[in-house]
Write a protein that holds these residues in place. Structure first.
Motif, PDB file in Angstrom:
ATOM      1  N   THR A   1       1.173  -1.447   0.067  1.00 29.49           N
ATOM      2  CA  THR A   1      -0.017  -0.150  -0.015  1.00 29.49           C
ATOM      3  C   THR A   1       0.953   1.806  -0.117  1.00 29.49           C
TER       4      THR A   1
ATOM      5  N   VAL B   1      -2.938   1.261  -9.772  1.00 23.22           N
ATOM      6  CA  VAL B   1      -3.589   0.427  -9.796  1.00 23.22           C
ATOM      7  C   VAL B   1      -4.320  -0.530 -10.965  1.00 23.22           C
TER       8      VAL B   1
ATOM      9  N   LEU C   1      -2.488  -3.082 -10.664  1.00 22.91           N
ATOM     10  CA  LEU C   1      -2.526  -4.078  -9.326  1.00 22.91           C
ATOM     11  C   LEU C   1      -3.629  -4.690 -10.196  1.00 22.91           C
ATOM     12  N   VAL C   2      -4.389  -4.163 -10.475  1.00 23.23           N
ATOM     13  CA  VAL C   2      -6.223  -4.609 -11.603  1.00 23.23           C
ATOM     14  C   VAL C   2      -5.621  -5.773 -12.783  1.00 23.23           C
TER      15      VAL C   2
ATOM     16  N   LEU D   1      -3.699  -8.826 -10.034  1.00 19.90           N
ATOM     17  CA  LEU D   1      -4.116  -9.675  -9.258  1.00 19.90           C
ATOM     18  C   LEU D   1      -5.151 -11.021  -9.331  1.00 19.90           C
TER      19      LEU D   1
ATOM     20  N   ASN E   1      -9.890  -9.973  -2.971  1.00 20.43           N
ATOM     21  CA  ASN E   1      -8.708  -8.899  -3.753  1.00 20.43           C
ATOM     22  C   ASN E   1      -9.505  -7.973  -3.777  1.00 20.43           C
ATOM     23  N   CYS E   2     -10.037  -8.115  -4.523  1.00 21.56           N
ATOM     24  CA  CYS E   2     -11.163  -6.934  -5.301  1.00 21.56           C
ATOM     25  C   CYS E   2     -12.001  -5.636  -5.165  1.00 21.56           C
TER      26      CYS E   2
ATOM     27  N   LEU F   1      -9.061  -3.720  -2.449  1.00 24.02           N
ATOM     28  CA  LEU F   1      -8.814  -2.434  -3.133  1.00 24.02           C
ATOM     29  C   LEU F   1      -9.564  -1.217  -4.022  1.00 24.02           C
TER      30      LEU F   1
ATOM     31  N   LEU G   1      -9.769   0.392   0.103  1.00 23.19           N
ATOM     32  CA  LEU G   1      -8.533   1.396  -0.308  1.00 23.19           C
ATOM     33  C   LEU G   1      -9.133   2.469  -0.215  1.00 23.19           C
ATOM     34  N   LEU G   2      -8.908   1.901  -2.029  1.00 26.30           N
ATOM     35  CA  LEU G   2      -9.287   3.118  -2.829  1.00 26.30           C
ATOM     36  C   LEU G   2     -10.052   3.817  -2.219  1.00 26.30           C
TER      37      LEU G   2
END
Length: 180
Positions: free
Chosen positions: A73, A86, A89-90, A93, A165-166, A169, A172-173
């Motif tokens: 992070t 991001v 990550l997308v 993931l 995990n999505c 994320l 977090l966003l």
């Protein structure tokens, strides 16, 4: 992340995202809530052993006051890095979830084995700098993925892991968006 993204196939990532179903999202929200509650409960104990994570130890040595978070992070601390990070990550993931499921679930035969593997799964997250309390709480997610593995193998466990995990994320966003 860039290396992992370039080694993967974008169509493979899309295939995993297409496997996500509304019920998986709803179930994963519940599991994430339980993991967060467990982590918060363990951190509320203010136990120096449970609070320890190498990332916070490094931050404390550097004189940072926040000290929280982890290496994954860290880019979110720099607004210009957020969009490309991001995006990476997308793309990555699905591959990360699949490799973790192959490592920690494939070959699991019993719940006893699943509990041990789930604990190791949680503890391996210490490598990215999360506190021990969070790593232990992540073992709960590992148990959920083990259940999915018993129902439908690595493929199903990976789809659930990616969904989870999505959500992490997205949370977090949303947290970053609310703090600005």
């Amino acid at each position: 992340l860039v290396l992992t993204a370039t080694q993967g196939r974008f169509t493979e990532s899309l295939r995993w995202y297409r496997a996500i179903r509304p019920l998986m999202v709803a179930q994963s929200v519940g599991v994430l809530a339980i993991v967060i509650a467990a982590a918060a409960g363990l951190l509320a104990l203010n136990n120096p052993i449970l609070d320890w994570g190498w990332w916070s130890a490094v931050a404390a040595q550097a004189g940072e006051t926040s000290g929280g978070g982890n290496i994954i992070t860290a880019p979110f601390s720099y607004p210009l890095l957020i969009p490309p990070f991001v995006l990476l990550l997308v793309v990555v993931l699905p591959r990360l979830a699949h490799s973790e499921e192959l490592t920690f679930r494939r070959g699991t035969r019993t719940w006893r084995d699943g509990v041990v593997r789930s604990l190791i799964f949680g503890l391996i997250h210490l490598t990215v700098g999360v506190p021990l309390a969070v790593a232990l709480a992540l073992s709960i997610g590992g148990l959920w993925f083990t259940r999915q593995y018993f129902i439908g193998g690595v493929r199903r466990a990976t789809a659930y892991h990616l969904t989870y995990n999505c959500l992490v994320l997205a949370l977090l966003l949303a947290t970053i968006g609310l703090s600005q």
